[in-house]
Design an enzyme around this catalytic site. Sequence first.
Site, mmCIF file in Angstrom:
data_model
loop_
_atom_site.group_PDB
_atom_site.id
_atom_site.type_symbol
_atom_site.label_atom_id
_atom_site.label_comp_id
_atom_site.label_asym_id
_atom_site.label_seq_id
_atom_site.Cartn_x
_atom_site.Cartn_y
_atom_site.Cartn_z
ATOM 1 N N ASP A 23 -7.596 -18.391 -43.847
ATOM 2 C CA ASP A 23 -6.849 -17.883 -45.005
ATOM 3 C C ASP A 23 -7.810 -17.367 -46.072
ATOM 4 O O ASP A 23 -8.839 -18.009 -46.348
ATOM 5 C CB ASP A 23 -6.032 -19.013 -45.655
ATOM 6 N N ASP A 86 0.963 -19.369 -37.669
ATOM 7 C CA ASP A 86 1.719 -20.203 -38.609
ATOM 8 C C ASP A 86 2.852 -19.376 -39.220
ATOM 9 O O ASP A 86 2.844 -19.072 -40.412
ATOM 10 C CB ASP A 86 0.756 -20.710 -39.695
ATOM 11 N N LYS A 88 5.976 -20.347 -39.294
ATOM 12 C CA LYS A 88 7.043 -21.273 -39.733
ATOM 13 C C LYS A 88 8.410 -20.652 -39.403
ATOM 14 O O LYS A 88 9.251 -20.452 -40.278
ATOM 15 C CB LYS A 88 6.918 -21.615 -41.212
ATOM 16 N N SER A 144 2.542 -30.900 -46.546
ATOM 17 C CA SER A 144 1.472 -31.539 -47.327
ATOM 18 C C SER A 144 1.636 -31.424 -48.841
ATOM 19 O O SER A 144 0.939 -32.101 -49.587
ATOM 20 C CB SER A 144 0.129 -30.915 -46.938
ATOM 21 N N GLY A 212 -9.108 -31.623 -48.367
ATOM 22 C CA GLY A 212 -9.978 -30.918 -49.326
ATOM 23 C C GLY A 212 -9.202 -30.290 -50.459
ATOM 24 O O GLY A 212 -8.801 -30.980 -51.405
ATOM 25 N N ALA A 213 -8.930 -28.996 -50.382
ATOM 26 C CA ALA A 213 -8.309 -28.246 -51.490
ATOM 27 C C ALA A 213 -7.005 -28.889 -51.982
ATOM 28 O O ALA A 213 -6.683 -28.819 -53.163
ATOM 29 C CB ALA A 213 -8.060 -26.808 -51.055
ATOM 30 N N GLY A 232 -8.444 -25.021 -44.304
ATOM 31 C CA GLY A 232 -8.622 -23.638 -44.726
ATOM 32 C C GLY A 232 -9.709 -23.482 -45.765
ATOM 33 O O GLY A 232 -10.902 -23.373 -45.433
ATOM 34 N N ARG A 233 -9.302 -23.494 -47.063
ATOM 35 C CA ARG A 233 -10.214 -23.118 -48.149
ATOM 36 C C ARG A 233 -11.526 -23.884 -48.181
ATOM 37 O O ARG A 233 -12.549 -23.338 -48.586
ATOM 38 C CB ARG A 233 -9.483 -23.234 -49.496
#
Length: 255
Positions: A23, A86, A88, A144, A212-213, A232-233
């Site tokens: 991303d 992804d 969804k 999340s 993380g992020a 991701g980030r």
Amino acid sequence: MSFKMKMEQAAKSKGSPLVLALDFPFEPQQNREKLLVKAQAVLKAAYPYVCAVKINHHLTLPLGTFDGVSQLVEQIRGQGLLAIMDAKVNDIGSTNQVIAEYYFAAGFDALIANPFIGWDEGLKPLFDVSHRLNRGIILLCYMSHKGAGEGYGQTIIDPDTGQPTLQYLSFARKALQWGADGVVVGATVPQKIAEVKQILDSEVAIYSPGVGAQGGAAETAVKAGSDYLIVGREITMALDPAYAARQLSDSIRGI
Ligand code: BMP
């Protein structure tokens, strides 16, 4: 071989349960070529430390599924990794089937879908096409982000037993019953990972984004029962994506 088994093999051979979420932030139109080059570079840097790559609208919207993204999917699969879309998926069955046929034609190994749409004329056609083409389906179970509790955390009446139950536990039981390859439970809610693990054991894999992020901790999620961490980030925005991916992979080795 099922998608679930292919993931197990890839994770074993790479020695990593990390799924890279490829991303990037919004890029104005004139920088689309730059975005593709950046995605290819991050992929090249991080691939030794991950077993799969998840692509989201961050790339399909600016690059197009059959232009830039299918080039990335080829690069992903060429490096022995699996490619997860992804999307969804969240529509009526006939539409879901077309969505799946396009993404599978673009080379994706699996799709993420939303179980709120239900089975008949919803998920069933999606599972049918994925079985026919030997691809995988991963269902959301408990997302999340903070607001996830408003939907996934609701108390519902189980139509089979007439008893109150939690929505995400019902989704976990359905994932097992429907033969899903995996479910998504946020790394931000380790207690819920453990509860879902109790239901799924090793039959359906748990994928956990939010490390993380979003504040989730890799080690805690793995200890609670996550089979794969979607990151991701923490990797894509790092100054040195290879170093970030290696550090993360090392931090959970042997847990
Ligand atoms: P990051 O590690 O940068 O927070 O990215 C997480 C990725 O996983 C994003 O692509 C996001 O859309 C996705 N995701 C998530 O964060 N939580 C969920 O519950 C489900 C997701 O697919």
